[in-house]
Design an enzyme around this catalytic site. Structure first.
Site, PDB file in Angstrom:
ATOM      1  N   ASP A   1       0.816  -1.211   0.000  1.00 36.08           N
ATOM      2  CA  ASP A   1       0.000   0.000   0.000  1.00 36.08           C
ATOM      3  C   ASP A   1       0.854   1.268   0.000  1.00 36.08           C
ATOM      4  O   ASP A   1       0.709   2.141   0.846  1.00 36.08           O
ATOM      5  CB  ASP A   1      -0.929  -0.025   1.219  1.00 36.08           C
ATOM      6  CG  ASP A   1      -1.984   1.065   1.153  1.00 36.08           C
ATOM      7  OD1 ASP A   1      -2.321   1.507   0.041  1.00 36.08           O
ATOM      8  OD2 ASP A   1      -2.471   1.482   2.230  1.00 36.08           O
TER       9      ASP A   1
ATOM     10  N   GLU B   1       4.125  -7.831   7.339  1.00 33.82           N
ATOM     11  CA  GLU B   1       2.784  -8.381   7.106  1.00 33.82           C
ATOM     12  C   GLU B   1       2.748  -9.551   6.128  1.00 33.82           C
ATOM     13  O   GLU B   1       1.866  -9.620   5.260  1.00 33.82           O
ATOM     14  CB  GLU B   1       1.818  -7.284   6.667  1.00 33.82           C
ATOM     15  CG  GLU B   1       1.565  -6.248   7.741  1.00 33.82           C
ATOM     16  CD  GLU B   1       0.424  -5.300   7.413  1.00 33.82           C
ATOM     17  OE1 GLU B   1       0.044  -5.188   6.222  1.00 33.82           O
ATOM     18  OE2 GLU B   1      -0.116  -4.671   8.349  1.00 33.82           O
TER      19      GLU B   1
ATOM     20  N   TYR C   1      -5.280  -2.501  13.606  1.00 38.71           N
ATOM     21  CA  TYR C   1      -6.161  -1.410  13.205  1.00 38.71           C
ATOM     22  C   TYR C   1      -7.581  -1.616  13.726  1.00 38.71           C
ATOM     23  O   TYR C   1      -8.545  -1.275  13.033  1.00 38.71           O
ATOM     24  CB  TYR C   1      -6.143  -1.261  11.681  1.00 38.71           C
ATOM     25  CG  TYR C   1      -4.812  -0.774  11.152  1.00 38.71           C
ATOM     26  CD1 TYR C   1      -4.503   0.583  11.164  1.00 38.71           C
ATOM     27  CD2 TYR C   1      -3.856  -1.659  10.676  1.00 38.71           C
ATOM     28  CE1 TYR C   1      -3.282   1.039  10.695  1.00 38.71           C
ATOM     29  CE2 TYR C   1      -2.633  -1.223  10.208  1.00 38.71           C
ATOM     30  CZ  TYR C   1      -2.349   0.140  10.222  1.00 38.71           C
ATOM     31  OH  TYR C   1      -1.134   0.590   9.760  1.00 38.71           O
TER      32      TYR C   1
ATOM     33  N   GLU D   1       2.479  -0.705  13.917  1.00 39.16           N
ATOM     34  CA  GLU D   1       1.555   0.161  13.186  1.00 39.16           C
ATOM     35  C   GLU D   1       0.231   0.210  13.934  1.00 39.16           C
ATOM     36  O   GLU D   1      -0.290  -0.824  14.357  1.00 39.16           O
ATOM     37  CB  GLU D   1       1.295  -0.348  11.763  1.00 39.16           C
ATOM     38  CG  GLU D   1       2.460  -0.270  10.813  1.00 39.16           C
ATOM     39  CD  GLU D   1       2.086  -0.738   9.401  1.00 39.16           C
ATOM     40  OE1 GLU D   1       0.862  -0.730   9.086  1.00 39.16           O
ATOM     41  OE2 GLU D   1       2.986  -1.116   8.648  1.00 39.16           O
TER      42      GLU D   1
END
Length: 595
Positions: free
Chosen positions: A163, A415, A470, A506
């Protein structure tokens, strides 16, 4: 690979500037020998830069394939009889280097340096034609991986599953340098201390060392005073009343490796280094035997117009903002940063988690990026070719950055899928490779939210737990109370399962600057602040949590797609480095924590 430098025995010339530039739309440049003559083009390009945003031309921005750079370079007239090298600090993602009509170097991997000796092709005081063909393609054999698809009208489109935008080109400097025939080619420094005495173990690799030559070392303090000496290409020296390299206080010594023959200085290389130790002990991360708590960011090399190009001015501005906000660390997400960044961190005591470009090794992301989810490990995706490139990326990263005191963790991937069959077989040898190359630093990877402590199969292979989470954004969006419960449950699950230090690598929420709300409304500046505050409440309740890296330092460019409008907006600074409300909230928290 040692970074070139000026010294009593070496000279260094920067080759940055304007290059002739030509896009190889038909993929015929090598066949037509574009390197053999002046490029037939009216375009020029600045180096360093990404090529993508410089021209008002959609075809150039979207080009997939080769791009050609060329300029004339003059060899200094005093270099007769010297070894002469051309060095590229990077070529993203592949580079061929031609000197006049000779191919002198090729390199796969967009973020680490490579060089070639060219004395046989050039002459002191004369010019030569330097041509560099750069390829921006990502395939299943590259790190990061990708694929290329053809449209019905014949255009080639690059697909990838990470991303951030696939900026490419000559992002870092190009150098011409000279060195003597007998030269110091590599140095490895390992430090420790006991009480007030520092210990420096060193190994120097010297090319063409004659039987009559001798290698010696000098250690100089930050003021240039001699504090220790040693003989031989390998050994150990002691530093009395040692000043340690500390987070926030980047004290540096210099190791001067000298080669003498017949009483004359043949070569000298000066390596800055810091004396410090790194250790994982139970649930703690220790620097110099003291618990350390990471505050900072995942970052990107990303600026308007120049993309991923290194700029010393922009680097200074970014580090100034890190200092203002109270950050003591960052992760080089998701690739090695320019060496100048690592050197700046060394000098200023900023702690670094250093990461390879291994991002996108996750078949489940295909659904996010416009395709159908696929299995990750197998001949069709993450395969033996991928692993070979991954090994090279780890090897080159550690070879380049092993002597930086700021680097405290090697992160070998971001990831990846860590729950599928094949994950452990793939990652176990890579983790071992990193440890074999550098036994002095912890090794980690960054775990994706889909593979929690109940599904993950590889995190026990690593020294630290690094998580991207997240809750409250991609899951439980707008419901911070539910997100808080889920987050705490998972962190306590990891703590109970492995009992290792955890870093939240993150966590963040997309935020439009200037969008305000009285309510918990996603995309508002207030929601970003509340989101971060919720995570911090949980962090403060989990003993093993030893660090918080917000995603992201600043907004950044991403690939085209409906999931992003003008890039990723999770930065606490805008892309042009203006603070959002959350920046002030972080400054208050981190300033208090670090004091």
């Amino acid at each position: 690979m040692l970074k070139p430098q000026n010294s009593p025995t070496r000279e260094l010339v920067n080759v940055d500037g304007l290059f002739a530039f030509k896009v190889d739309y038909d993929r015929t440049g090598a066949q037509e020998r574009w390197f053999a003559a002046e490029l037939d083009t009216a375009l020029e390009i600045g180096v360093p830069s990404s090529f993508n945003d410089l021209f008002a031309d959609q075809g150039i921005r979207d080009h997939v394939g080769y791009l050609w750079y060329q300029r004339e370079v003059r060899v200094p007239r005093g270099w007769a009889g010297e070894r002469i090298f051309i060095r590229l600090d990077s070529a993203t993602h592949y580079g061929d280097v031609y000197v006049n009509e000779a191919l002198v170097a090729s390199h796969q991997g967009g973020y680490t340096p490579f060089e070639a000796e060219i004395a046989g092709h050039v002459a002191a005081g004369k010019t030569f034609r330097l041509t560099i063909a750069v390829n921006n393609e990502l395939t299943q054999a590259t790190i990061p991986p990708g694929s290329i698809e053809a449209t019905s009208d014949g255009r080639r489109q690059q697909k990838y599953m990470h991303d951030f935008y696939n900026y490419a080109g000559l992002h870092r400097s190009v150098w011409l340098y000279s060195a003597p025939a007998t030269r110091v080619e590599d140095i490895t420094v390992v430090t420790g201390f006991e009480g007030g005495t520092g210990r420096v173990d060193y190994t120097a690799a010297v090319a063409n060392l004659s039987a009559t030559a001798a290698v010696s070392v000098q250690v100089l303090d930050a003021a240039g005073a001699l504090v220790a000496t040693g003989d031989g290409a390998e050994g150990a020296v002691a530093i009395n009343d040692v000043v340690l390299w500390q987070p926030g206080a980047g004290y540096l010594y210099t190791l001067a490796v000298q080669v003498h023959d017949g009483g004359a200085l043949v070569d000298e290389y000066r390596l800055p280094f810091g004396v410090r130790t790194i250790e994982v002990s139970g649930k703690q991360f220790l620097i110099n035997g003291e618990p350390f708590y990471f505050t900072g960011f995942g970052m990107h090399e990303d600026h308007v117009t120049v993309g991923k190009a290194h700029s010393n001015a922009q680097m200074v501005n970014d580090f100034s903002l890190l200092e203002w906000i109270g950050a003591n660390s960052f992760r080089t997400s998701h690739y090695p940063y320019a060496e100048e960044v690592m050197e700046f961190a060394d000098r200023h005591g900023i702690v670094v988690i250093d990461e390879t470009p291994a991002v996108g090794l996750n078949g489940s992301f295909a659904g996010v990026f416009g395709g159908a989810p696929v299995s990750t490990y197998g001949e069709h995706f993450v395969n033996g070719d991928t692993a070979a490139s991954h090994r090279a990326a780890i090897t080159e990263l550690i070879a380049r950055d092993k002597n930086h005191p700021s680097v405290v963790i090697w992160s070998i991937a971001n990831e990846p899928n860590s729950s599928e069959a094949g994950a452990r077989d793939y990652f176990a040898p890579l983790a071992q490779l990193a440890r074999d190359l550098d036994p002095t630093r912890p090794v980690g990877y960054v775990n994706v939210m889909f593979d929690d402590f109940e599904k993950d199969t590889i995190t026990d292979l690593f020294d630290v737990i690094m998580l991207n989470r997240y809750y409250g954004w991609y899951l439980q969006n707008g419901d911070l109370a539910s997100a808080e419960a889920v987050l705490e449950r998972e962190l306590l699950g990891w703590e109970a399962k492995l009992g290792k230090p955890m870093i939240m690598a993150e966590y963040g929420a997309d935020t439009l600057p200037g969008f305000h709300s009285l309510y918990d409304q996603p995309w508002s500046e207030e929601y970003q602040s509340k989101f971060l505050a919720m995570y911090h409440r949980v962090f403060d309740r989990v003993e093993a949590l030893v660090g918080e890296h917000v995603w992201n330092f600043a907004d950044f460019a991403t690939s085209n797609g409906i999931m992003r409008v003008d890039g990723n907006k999770k930065g606490v600074f805008t892309r042009d480095r203006r603070p959002k409300a959350a920046a002030h909230e972080l400054r208050a928290r981190w300033t208090a924590l670090n004091n």
